[in-house]
Design an enzyme around this catalytic site. Structure first.
Site, PDB file in Angstrom:
ATOM      1  N   MET A 132      73.893 -31.717  -9.834  1.00  0.00           N
ATOM      2  CA  MET A 132      72.877 -31.638  -9.238  1.00  0.00           C
ATOM      3  C   MET A 132      72.531 -33.137  -8.022  1.00  0.00           C
ATOM      4  SD  MET A 132      71.786 -28.775 -11.165  1.00  0.00           S
ATOM      5  CE  MET A 132      74.426 -28.513 -11.395  1.00  0.00           C
ATOM      6  N   HIS A 133      73.105 -32.382  -7.132  1.00  0.00           N
ATOM      7  CA  HIS A 133      72.505 -33.557  -5.429  1.00  0.00           C
ATOM      8  C   HIS A 133      71.326 -33.323  -5.664  1.00  0.00           C
ATOM      9  CE1 HIS A 133      77.290 -33.880  -4.978  1.00  0.00           C
ATOM     10  NE2 HIS A 133      77.050 -32.858  -4.492  1.00  0.00           N
ATOM     11  N   ASP A 134      70.809 -32.321  -5.319  1.00  0.00           N
ATOM     12  CA  ASP A 134      69.227 -32.591  -4.827  1.00  0.00           C
ATOM     13  C   ASP A 134      68.072 -33.033  -5.490  1.00  0.00           C
ATOM     14  OD1 ASP A 134      70.188 -31.710  -1.847  1.00  0.00           O
ATOM     15  OD2 ASP A 134      69.361 -29.753  -2.159  1.00  0.00           O
ATOM     16  N   ASP A 181      81.094 -26.484  -6.412  1.00  0.00           N
ATOM     17  CA  ASP A 181      80.693 -28.500  -6.452  1.00  0.00           C
ATOM     18  C   ASP A 181      81.221 -28.592  -8.119  1.00  0.00           C
ATOM     19  OD1 ASP A 181      80.995 -30.688  -5.569  1.00  0.00           O
ATOM     20  OD2 ASP A 181      79.093 -30.858  -4.862  1.00  0.00           O
TER      21      ASP A 181
END
Length: 314
Positions: A232-234, A224
């Site tokens: 760093m989505h989460d 990604d």
């Protein structure tokens, strides 16, 4: 004052980044980590959670295995983004941690009921476990202070043109969650794709300390990316809990599409044309450079003496 947290996750490389901060930051009182099928199978996500509790010497943190498939739709993982194991690139060695006997939903229920203060529930994978908790133990909702999720989008998807991966993986569970009456904060792609580690930061991460080296090895396998770096989505769930002022927020009613070509879409009633109330505190924008600097600072504060260092995988 620490934040009592149950963290529901599907590690996954950006999940590993979030767990690295969660397990080492004294602001978080981690009561339970639960796993769910998502980025990879639940067997693999559970193993990956154990790798991280082992790595950070957090044998005190309970890990419970959760749902192995969505409520209704067939399961499809994101191994193309996170690798077949979910966390390739680093050998964590022989594990010193193991799961507890209780399944995730029962462990959540017991943790919530045993707590003397309301729990903050954080969910960064498919919302299957959360939906099952709502259905099986509805009285627990009164003891959940808030639910902070990574998922959804108002501006388009990353799995389909309209659907974000976590919601798409189990849209039926997501619908139950959004209609539960819980106090929900949604950190979707609108902000998480701006919360990136820049190319320069990625290049220097491995030089910071052993945890930076571990994360850098994982990020080398993380497919990604945006034009400016790797999202760093989460990690946004934790950044929001500590620094809500870095986000632009708006209260909106969110509906979830559970069938048809738009399955998994989170539709926001921005014009309040169909609802005269709201059910979700939605993030619309973020201070991206501040997030990038904060992430590096959090990694730099992790003491090499407090970890079980492994080695880079060949």
């Amino acid at each position: 004052m620490t934040i009592p947290i149950i963290f529901d996750t599907d590690p996954g490389i950006d999940d590993a980044a979030a767990l690295s901060i969660l397990l080492t930051n004294s602001a978080f009182d981690v009561r339970l980590v639960t796993t769910v099928a998502g980025n990879v199978s639940v067997d693999k996500t559970t193993l990956n959670a154990l790798k991280l509790t082992h790595y950070f010497n957090r044998q005190d943190v309970k890990v419970a295995r959760g749902a192995e498939k969505p409520l209704v739709k067939p399961f499809k993982d994101a191994a193309a983004i996170h690798g077949e194991s979910g966390m390739p690139g680093y050998d964590f060695g022989a594990l010193s941690t193991q799961t507890i006997a209780d399944e995730a939903v029962v462990a959540m229920h017991q943790t919530i009921q045993a707590s003397h203060e309301p729990i903050t529930l954080v969910a960064v994978g498919a919302f299957t476990n959360i939906a099952m908790l709502i259905q099986r133990f509805p009285d627990d909702l009164q003891k959940i202070e808030r639910l902070v999720i990574m998922g959804g989008s108002l501006s388009g998807g990353n799995l389909t043109s309209v659907a974000e991966f976590n919601v798409f993986t189990d849209p039926d569970a997501a619908k139950i969650v959004f209609e539960s009456g819980l106090s929900i904060t949604m950190l979707g792609l609108d902000v998480t794709e701006k919360a990136v580690l820049t190319t320069d930061s990625l290049a220097t991460l491995a030089q910071i300390n052993e945890t930076g080296r571990m994360l850098s090895a994982l990020f080398d396998h993380y497919a990604d990316h945006t034009g400016t770096g790797k999202p760093m989505h989460d990690v946004n769930t934790l950044y929001y809990l500590l620094h809500p002022e870095k986000y632009q927020m708006r209260d909106i009613w969110i509906d979830v599409v559970t069938s048809g070509p738009a399955i998994g879409a989170t539709v926001g009633d921005i014009l309040q044309s169909t609802h005269d109330t709201t059910n979700t505190h939605v993030a619309l924008d973020i201070d991206g450079p501040a997030f990038n600097a904060w992430f590096l600072l959090m990694v730099a504060q992790i003491d090499d003496a407090n970890i079980n260092a492994g080695k880079l995988e060949k």
